[in-house]
Design a protein around this motif. Structure first.
Motif, PDB file in Angstrom:
ATOM      1  N   GLU A 135       0.777  -1.334   0.002  1.00  0.00           N
ATOM      2  CA  GLU A 135       0.097  -0.150   0.016  1.00  0.00           C
ATOM      3  C   GLU A 135       0.815   1.362   0.180  1.00  0.00           C
ATOM      4  OE1 GLU A 135      -2.252   3.526   1.140  1.00  0.00           O
ATOM      5  OE2 GLU A 135      -0.640   2.612   2.565  1.00  0.00           O
ATOM      6  N   PHE A 173      -7.173   2.495  -7.120  1.00  0.00           N
ATOM      7  CA  PHE A 173      -7.768   1.201  -6.446  1.00  0.00           C
ATOM      8  C   PHE A 173      -7.783   1.516  -4.813  1.00  0.00           C
ATOM      9  CE2 PHE A 173      -3.087   0.751  -6.842  1.00  0.00           C
ATOM     10  CZ  PHE A 173      -2.861   0.222  -5.494  1.00  0.00           C
ATOM     11  N   SER A 174      -7.242   2.465  -4.298  1.00  0.00           N
ATOM     12  CA  SER A 174      -7.318   2.684  -2.837  1.00  0.00           C
ATOM     13  C   SER A 174      -8.818   2.937  -2.144  1.00  0.00           C
ATOM     14  CB  SER A 174      -6.293   3.753  -2.346  1.00  0.00           C
ATOM     15  OG  SER A 174      -6.298   3.952  -0.953  1.00  0.00           O
ATOM     16  N   GLY A 175      -8.992   2.454  -1.013  1.00  0.00           N
ATOM     17  CA  GLY A 175     -10.172   2.371  -0.417  1.00  0.00           C
ATOM     18  C   GLY A 175     -10.345   1.427   0.541  1.00  0.00           C
ATOM     19  N   LYS A 176     -11.324   1.982   1.733  1.00  0.00           N
ATOM     20  CA  LYS A 176     -11.337   1.068   2.848  1.00  0.00           C
ATOM     21  C   LYS A 176     -12.072  -0.252   2.802  1.00  0.00           C
ATOM     22  CE  LYS A 176     -10.819   4.834   6.340  1.00  0.00           C
ATOM     23  NZ  LYS A 176     -11.684   5.397   7.573  1.00  0.00           N
ATOM     24  N   LYS A 177     -13.027  -0.339   1.751  1.00  0.00           N
ATOM     25  CA  LYS A 177     -13.773  -1.556   1.520  1.00  0.00           C
ATOM     26  C   LYS A 177     -12.676  -2.392   0.757  1.00  0.00           C
ATOM     27  CE  LYS A 177     -18.315   0.162   0.532  1.00  0.00           C
ATOM     28  NZ  LYS A 177     -19.581   0.385  -0.351  1.00  0.00           N
ATOM     29  N   ARG A 178     -11.689  -2.168  -0.019  1.00  0.00           N
ATOM     30  CA  ARG A 178     -10.655  -2.887  -0.646  1.00  0.00           C
ATOM     31  C   ARG A 178      -9.689  -3.341   0.758  1.00  0.00           C
ATOM     32  NH1 ARG A 178      -5.816  -2.408  -2.327  1.00  0.00           N
ATOM     33  NH2 ARG A 178      -5.109  -3.921  -4.189  1.00  0.00           N
ATOM     34  N   THR A 179      -9.480  -2.396   1.324  1.00  0.00           N
ATOM     35  CA  THR A 179      -8.596  -2.883   2.597  1.00  0.00           C
ATOM     36  C   THR A 179      -9.177  -3.837   3.315  1.00  0.00           C
ATOM     37  OG1 THR A 179      -7.787  -0.605   2.503  1.00  0.00           O
ATOM     38  CG2 THR A 179      -7.251  -1.851   4.474  1.00  0.00           C
ATOM     39  N   LYS A 182     -11.524  -6.075   2.548  1.00  0.00           N
ATOM     40  CA  LYS A 182     -11.182  -7.460   2.053  1.00  0.00           C
ATOM     41  C   LYS A 182     -10.031  -8.039   1.813  1.00  0.00           C
ATOM     42  CE  LYS A 182     -14.897  -6.294  -1.214  1.00  0.00           C
ATOM     43  NZ  LYS A 182     -15.405  -5.872  -2.889  1.00  0.00           N
ATOM     44  N   LEU A 183      -8.992  -7.194   1.795  1.00  0.00           N
ATOM     45  CA  LEU A 183      -7.609  -7.600   1.961  1.00  0.00           C
ATOM     46  C   LEU A 183      -7.213  -8.274   3.436  1.00  0.00           C
ATOM     47  CD1 LEU A 183      -5.684  -5.077  -0.465  1.00  0.00           C
ATOM     48  CD2 LEU A 183      -6.094  -7.419  -0.830  1.00  0.00           C
TER      49      LEU A 183
END
Length: 358
Positions: A133, A147-153, A155-156
């Protein structure tokens, strides 16, 4: 009596001398580590990781994507410390024989290593995700914005826990069998248990414990190589951009971002250094049965004690590293815990906000 014991035990072990008795028990150094150093590191870890979580809960500006990863790291470290140290304390409180699992049984042999492995691998994956990141944020900012975002974070993070659980399940056969040993002690020996239970690999996978020692090091060394490459690129990019910004506000923003990146690199370096000894010992133990060992059994045990101290210390010092390398984190900690000073500052901030809204 001996024959009846052998019928309920897998094997019998005869201890004939007091020297062998002392070798079978924890010495003063082992007890000092188990009852003093380990609990101290656990309490320190509870304080530091708990304080970091409280800071993020009370200071809204600290709820960034990077800190979301770091909260996950704090949760993994806390779980690892509490389970690992509590298990060591309990086992040595109920039995004087190291590695005796009589009182936790087969469920303990399976569940406790699973939790420790799961939290350990999650820590590795989380540190790597933080590095990725920060690499995109500094080295490829345009791609990072896409692609940065808290939802994606989130999920990871969930994916890291699931992957860690899957990998940890693969090591369950290495401790899924109990072996009961009947101990025949000399008459002069103190009161010691007549039966000792060990967690071993299932019989159909002979030698799996040696393979497992080697396999569990692979994620560590892969992560170390990946993080080293990312750290190098991050530091090079920050070095090239020093002095490139002219506007004061933008320069401060870049300085703050670089400071956080330096902090994360330092935190990652501390992690890999503290875990290196344990991983090196794991590799050594995986090949120990193939040739004449360089270290005696008691020397290996002493090295494992030192390796555990470094491993536990790593899980306890993350928040300390954050405060050493980042003024932003230091300020957030002051705002959270220096409440007397905060009471004087808050009315001034509220007055300033009131003036700005008029």
């Amino acid at each position: 009596m001996a024959n009846s014991q052998q019928q309920v035990c897998d094997i019998a072990m005869n201890i004939t001398t007091m020297e062998e008795v002392h070798e079978a028990l924890n010495d003063a150094g082992d007890r000092f580590a188990i009852y003093i150093i380990y609990p101290f590191l656990m309490i320190l870890g509870i304080i530091t990781n708990g304080a970091f979580c409280i800071v993020l809960a009370r200071v809204p500006r600290m709820r960034t994507i990077t800190n979301t990863y770091l909260v996950n790291l704090a949760v993994a470290d806390l779980t690892f410390l509490i389970v690992a140290v509590s298990e060591k304390l309990f086992n040595n409180w109920v039995s004087q024989i190291p590695a005796d699992k009589t009182h936790i049984g087969l469920p303990g042999c399976i569940v406790i290593p699973f939790i420790l492995n799961c939290t350990y691998f999650t820590s590795i994956f989380t540190i790597t995700l933080v590095s990725v990141e920060k690499f995109y944020a500094i080295c490829r900012p345009l791609e990072h914005r896409k692609f940065s975002g808290k939802k994606r974070t989130m999920k990871l993070i969930v994916g890291a826990w699931i992957l860690s659980a899957i990998i940890s399940c693969c090591f369950i056969p290495g401790r899924a069998r109990l072996e009961v040993v009947c101990m025949n002690w000399p008459e002069k020996a103190p009161k010691l248990p007549s039966k000792v239970t060990y967690c071993l690999a299932i019989r159909v996978w002979k030698g799996f414990e040696h393979v497992a020692n080697f396999l569990q090091t692979i994620p560590f060394f892969i992560a170390m190589v990946v993080n080293t490459i990312l750290y190098t690129q991050i530091l090079r990019t920050m070095h090239r951009r020093v002095g490139a910004r002219s506007q004061l506000a933008e320069a401060r923003l870049v300085q703050m971002r670089n400071q956080v990146a330096t902090m994360l690199v330092a935190n990652g370096i501390v992690f890999f250094i503290c875990q290196m000894l344990f991983q090196a010992l794991s590799i050594s133990l995986s090949f120990r049965h193939l040739k004449e060992p360089l270290l005696a059994d008691w020397q290996v045990q002493k090295a494992l004690v030192v390796a555990r101290i470094f491993s536990y210390a790593n899980s306890a010092v993350n928040s300390i590293v954050y405060n050493i390398f980042s003024s932003r984190y230091r300020q957030a900690f002051k705002e959270t815990f220096c409440w007397r000073k905060q009471r004087k500052i808050l009315p001034m901030l509220e007055l300033e906000l009131t003036r700005q809204t008029r």
